[in-house]
Design a protein around this motif. Structure first.
Motif, PDB file in Angstrom:
ATOM      1  N   ALA A   3       0.840  -1.188   0.000  1.00  0.00           N
ATOM      2  CA  ALA A   3       0.000   0.000   0.000  1.00  0.00           C
ATOM      3  C   ALA A   3       0.881   1.245   0.000  1.00  0.00           C
ATOM      4  O   ALA A   3       2.093   1.166   0.197  1.00  0.00           O
ATOM      5  CB  ALA A   3      -0.906  -0.003   1.225  1.00  0.00           C
ATOM      6  N   THR A   4       0.225   2.387  -0.191  1.00  0.00           N
ATOM      7  CA  THR A   4       0.879   3.690  -0.127  1.00  0.00           C
ATOM      8  C   THR A   4       0.209   4.497   0.974  1.00  0.00           C
ATOM      9  O   THR A   4      -1.018   4.539   1.057  1.00  0.00           O
ATOM     10  CB  THR A   4       0.733   4.430  -1.481  1.00  0.00           C
ATOM     11  OG1 THR A   4       1.281   3.608  -2.508  1.00  0.00           O
ATOM     12  CG2 THR A   4       1.445   5.763  -1.459  1.00  0.00           C
ATOM     13  N   SER A   6      -1.501   7.360   2.672  1.00  0.00           N
ATOM     14  CA  SER A   6      -2.270   8.509   2.213  1.00  0.00           C
ATOM     15  C   SER A   6      -2.130   9.655   3.206  1.00  0.00           C
ATOM     16  O   SER A   6      -1.797  10.778   2.827  1.00  0.00           O
ATOM     17  CB  SER A   6      -3.737   8.130   2.035  1.00  0.00           C
ATOM     18  OG  SER A   6      -4.502   9.230   1.643  1.00  0.00           O
ATOM     19  N   LEU A  17      -3.614   3.554   1.098  1.00  0.00           N
ATOM     20  CA  LEU A  17      -4.302   3.176  -0.136  1.00  0.00           C
ATOM     21  C   LEU A  17      -3.662   1.883  -0.630  1.00  0.00           C
ATOM     22  O   LEU A  17      -2.493   1.875  -1.024  1.00  0.00           O
ATOM     23  CB  LEU A  17      -4.158   4.279  -1.187  1.00  0.00           C
ATOM     24  CG  LEU A  17      -4.785   3.995  -2.546  1.00  0.00           C
ATOM     25  CD1 LEU A  17      -6.298   3.848  -2.435  1.00  0.00           C
ATOM     26  CD2 LEU A  17      -4.411   5.089  -3.532  1.00  0.00           C
ATOM     27  N   ARG A  18      -4.438   0.795  -0.538  1.00  0.00           N
ATOM     28  CA  ARG A  18      -3.927  -0.487  -1.028  1.00  0.00           C
ATOM     29  C   ARG A  18      -3.740  -0.424  -2.533  1.00  0.00           C
ATOM     30  O   ARG A  18      -4.349   0.403  -3.210  1.00  0.00           O
ATOM     31  CB  ARG A  18      -4.905  -1.621  -0.694  1.00  0.00           C
ATOM     32  CG  ARG A  18      -5.011  -1.912   0.753  1.00  0.00           C
ATOM     33  CD  ARG A  18      -5.828  -3.135   1.083  1.00  0.00           C
ATOM     34  NE  ARG A  18      -6.855  -3.494   0.093  1.00  0.00           N
ATOM     35  CZ  ARG A  18      -7.904  -4.243   0.373  1.00  0.00           C
ATOM     36  NH1 ARG A  18      -8.091  -4.719   1.577  1.00  0.00           N
ATOM     37  NH2 ARG A  18      -8.788  -4.513  -0.563  1.00  0.00           N
ATOM     38  N   ASP A  19      -2.926  -1.317  -3.057  1.00  0.00           N
ATOM     39  CA  ASP A  19      -2.663  -1.333  -4.493  1.00  0.00           C
ATOM     40  C   ASP A  19      -3.903  -1.633  -5.322  1.00  0.00           C
ATOM     41  O   ASP A  19      -3.952  -1.316  -6.507  1.00  0.00           O
ATOM     42  CB  ASP A  19      -1.559  -2.339  -4.817  1.00  0.00           C
ATOM     43  CG  ASP A  19      -0.184  -1.830  -4.388  1.00  0.00           C
ATOM     44  OD1 ASP A  19      -0.070  -0.666  -3.970  1.00  0.00           O
ATOM     45  OD2 ASP A  19       0.773  -2.618  -4.483  1.00  0.00           O
ATOM     46  N   ASP A  20      -4.929  -2.231  -4.694  1.00  0.00           N
ATOM     47  CA  ASP A  20      -6.176  -2.501  -5.428  1.00  0.00           C
ATOM     48  C   ASP A  20      -7.153  -1.334  -5.349  1.00  0.00           C
ATOM     49  O   ASP A  20      -8.294  -1.441  -5.781  1.00  0.00           O
ATOM     50  CB  ASP A  20      -6.831  -3.791  -4.949  1.00  0.00           C
ATOM     51  CG  ASP A  20      -7.263  -3.740  -3.490  1.00  0.00           C
ATOM     52  OD1 ASP A  20      -7.060  -2.707  -2.821  1.00  0.00           O
ATOM     53  OD2 ASP A  20      -7.794  -4.760  -3.010  1.00  0.00           O
ATOM     54  N   GLY A  21      -6.720  -0.185  -4.788  1.00  0.00           N
ATOM     55  CA  GLY A  21      -7.528   1.024  -4.777  1.00  0.00           C
ATOM     56  C   GLY A  21      -8.414   1.221  -3.560  1.00  0.00           C
ATOM     57  O   GLY A  21      -9.203   2.155  -3.522  1.00  0.00           O
ATOM     58  N   VAL A  22      -8.301   0.372  -2.540  1.00  0.00           N
ATOM     59  CA  VAL A  22      -9.131   0.466  -1.341  1.00  0.00           C
ATOM     60  C   VAL A  22      -8.391   1.252  -0.261  1.00  0.00           C
ATOM     61  O   VAL A  22      -7.227   0.962   0.037  1.00  0.00           O
ATOM     62  CB  VAL A  22      -9.490  -0.942  -0.825  1.00  0.00           C
ATOM     63  CG1 VAL A  22     -10.254  -0.861   0.485  1.00  0.00           C
ATOM     64  CG2 VAL A  22     -10.287  -1.699  -1.869  1.00  0.00           C
ATOM     65  N   LEU A  23      -9.060   2.247   0.331  1.00  0.00           N
ATOM     66  CA  LEU A  23      -8.505   2.989   1.461  1.00  0.00           C
ATOM     67  C   LEU A  23      -8.757   2.216   2.748  1.00  0.00           C
ATOM     68  O   LEU A  23      -9.860   1.720   2.969  1.00  0.00           O
ATOM     69  CB  LEU A  23      -9.161   4.365   1.575  1.00  0.00           C
ATOM     70  CG  LEU A  23      -8.673   5.451   0.629  1.00  0.00           C
ATOM     71  CD1 LEU A  23      -9.544   6.693   0.766  1.00  0.00           C
ATOM     72  CD2 LEU A  23      -7.221   5.787   0.879  1.00  0.00           C
ATOM     73  N   ARG A  44       5.712   3.890   0.590  1.00  0.00           N
ATOM     74  CA  ARG A  44       5.245   2.541   0.302  1.00  0.00           C
ATOM     75  C   ARG A  44       5.459   1.666   1.536  1.00  0.00           C
ATOM     76  O   ARG A  44       6.496   1.755   2.193  1.00  0.00           O
ATOM     77  CB  ARG A  44       6.007   1.950  -0.886  1.00  0.00           C
ATOM     78  CG  ARG A  44       5.779   2.684  -2.178  1.00  0.00           C
ATOM     79  CD  ARG A  44       4.435   2.404  -2.774  1.00  0.00           C
ATOM     80  NE  ARG A  44       4.385   1.002  -3.179  1.00  0.00           N
ATOM     81  CZ  ARG A  44       3.264   0.338  -3.415  1.00  0.00           C
ATOM     82  NH1 ARG A  44       2.102   0.932  -3.316  1.00  0.00           N
ATOM     83  NH2 ARG A  44       3.277  -0.918  -3.763  1.00  0.00           N
TER      84      ARG A  44
END
Length: 63
Positions: A3-4, A6, A17-23, A44
């Protein structure tokens, strides 16, 4: 799971923010369990998760 970061909150918790777009909200305990004192937006990280899906630790990313 990677994840990154936020946002990092003053209470030690974070939103990632996970790599699949979920916060995801991450508790201060999970941040400190990974050895961090603070995180910076854009950083990261790798998330360790429990069987029920909760984040148990935020670790350095695996490259």
């Amino acid at each position: 799971m990677q994840a990154t970061v936020s946002t990092f909150n003053s209470d030690g918790s974070a939103v990632v923010l996970r790599d699949d777009g979920v916060l995801l909200d991450v508790s201060a305990e999970a941040v400190t369990a990974g050895g961090w004192r603070m995180l910076r937006p854009g950083q990261r990280v790798t998330l360790e998760r429990s069987p029920d899906g909760g984040v148990t630790a935020v670790r350095m990313p695996v490259l």
